[in-house]
Scaffold this active site. Structure first.
Site: not given
Lengths: 313, 313
Positions: B17, B208, B241
């Site tokens: 991630d 998460h 993001c």
């Protein structure tokens, strides 16, 4: 019409705790403009500047000019940090609504930071209390390093409470517990806040957290759960730590307001307005600031669909 | 001798991630070295890479080579993210210990992110379950955007729980609730975790969180208070993001370990070792990373006295 008392009172400290560590000089008109913008948002309390040695904190050497230049919003308390009697005299001359006296729980830190022993600092507070009240000013007293000192480590809870009691006995109207270098954790915060609220009512107790190790908001929530209602915060998360280059500063005002908004806790502050002012900080201080919500937007802001999904049914 | 089960199980997701959004190519040997360093620290679970379209996520196009190159520590589960059957086949061929299937609670987000409807994603999961278990792999299933979607906004709690039930019925061994774009707040986290724990035991449920709006650790604590015990985190707080340029990424591993340590919650992870590895990330990705404790040091690290106080008694 009476405004409802907010569930959380957020007090803005960026002009003082934020700017004091900035290496770039922020001009007096810019400081005044920033404070006027904060006033327009409607903070209950704004820490404007500090009356300390200009040699020690050159970035705030224009404290008197800033106080003289700001437009005072009725209902906002304009505060000046002071370490001693001389600072108090200057702050009263500048018509500060409140003096914020500071002494560290750790005597080592008090000597390093203020060059004063505890006895000397408390003697100053005793001298300040009368003149402050005669001038119609409020007197807040801060226990710095209340949650730990970078030299001494953890501070015994009874030592901190003893200082709070002395402050009250010497005439303090309000008390602040400050986590000066971001050492607090939520268990400790719960305990110290619960014990302090036996001495000080919630509307007179301020919690001042730094986000040095990413725990600023965690500690605000722990303090709130323990009954605290007043919190210091700095727009953009300004305010560093001399012992942690690159670390974040104070709890970020707009990040805290976003958290409160998401949790349904009224602050009385307009998040969009805060973000607008926060977005101007980078230009003012010459570097990126740590606050997150000004970059990411409030959680409630939705994004448009990607183009390929807009026409595909 | 049996090691005590940690109070909190922290699972490392930086290699997947964290690196998936990095614009700079991180070479396969560097990825392997990072994962081997994380293995040496003793994580129970490391998300190594993802088997998705190399066109969609070019930074992880070397997933098979990375799996082939790492040194596997007995006791660590090495996980691969997969969106569909093809990904599952590649992950099993690479000898992933666990497949982490992902579908978003928001169908809009699932289509934007995976180019699949819910029906299509769930059909994939049904196809994957048998082969995964026959190969001896575990199957974890993640509900992305469980706490909110950047297009649709809040997701109804019953919709999320319905997806969890479907995952379990289709053979998932573990469930992850993911706050993909950092929209969660602690009240919501408490409610969703409490409801999910009626369906999934705590040792099979992972939370998460992303720190997009500064609430990562706040939400971890809220989930922990509600009974959750397993948390994803990324070293250095890597992982951005796409909707929030400049925003922080995942909850930062070393910041979470420092918080746990300060609160007396065992993680079984060595904070100094984590900081050592984290300090190498800036060189790896070519920019500063958001983690705080690697910059500020653990709260327990004391500083030497200033020179002038050392000899003045």
């Amino acid at each position: 019409m009476t405004a409802a008392l907010p569930a959380i009172v957020i007090q803005e400290v960026a002009p003082r705790d934020g700017l004091q560590i900035e290496p770039k000089w922020v001009g007096t008109p810019d400081k005044i403009k920033l404070i006027d913008s904060l006033s327009a948002i409607g903070f209950a309390r704004i820490e404007v500047s500090s009356f300390v040695s200009p040699a020690a904190v050159p970035s705030l050497r224009d404290a008197a000019e800033v106080f003289a230049g700001i437009t005072r919003r009725p209902g906002t308390v304009y505060t000046a940090l002071i370490p001693n009697r001389r600072g108090a005299e200057l702050a009263l001359a500048a018509r500060a609504d409140e003096l914020n006296f500071v002494m560290s729980a750790s005597e080592t830190h008090n000597r390093a930071n203020m060059n004063m022993t505890h006895a000397r600092s408390l003697a100053s507070l005793a001298e300040i209390s009368g003149p402050a009240h005669e001038a119609g000013a409020l007197l807040n007293a801060t226990v710095a390093t209340a949650f730990g000192c970078p030299f001494e480590g953890a501070q015994p809870i009874n030592k901190v409470l003893d200082i709070v009691s002395r402050y009250l006995a010497l005439g303090a109207d309000g008390i602040t517990l400050a986590d000066t270098t971001g050492m607090a954790n939520p268990n400790q915060v719960s305990q110290l806040v619960a014990r302090t609220l036996l001495l000080v009512p919630a509307d007179k107790l301020t919690l001042h957290f730094h986000n040095t190790r990413g725990l600023g908001l965690v500690n605000v929530l722990a303090a709130h759960d323990a009954g605290a209602r007043r919190f210091d915060a700095a727009l953009g998360g300004l305010g560093g730590c001399p012992f942690a280059p690159g670390a974040t500063g104070n709890v970020c005002t707009e990040d805290l307001v976003n958290l409160c908004q998401e949790m349904g806790l009224a602050t009385g502050l307009d998040l969009r307005g805060l973000i607008d002012v926060s977005c101007r900080l980078t230009g003012l201080v010459g570097h990126d600031v740590p606050g997150q919500v000004a970059k990411a937007g409030p959680a409630s802001d939705l994004h448009p669909l990607p183009e390929r999904l807009r026409h595909s049914g």
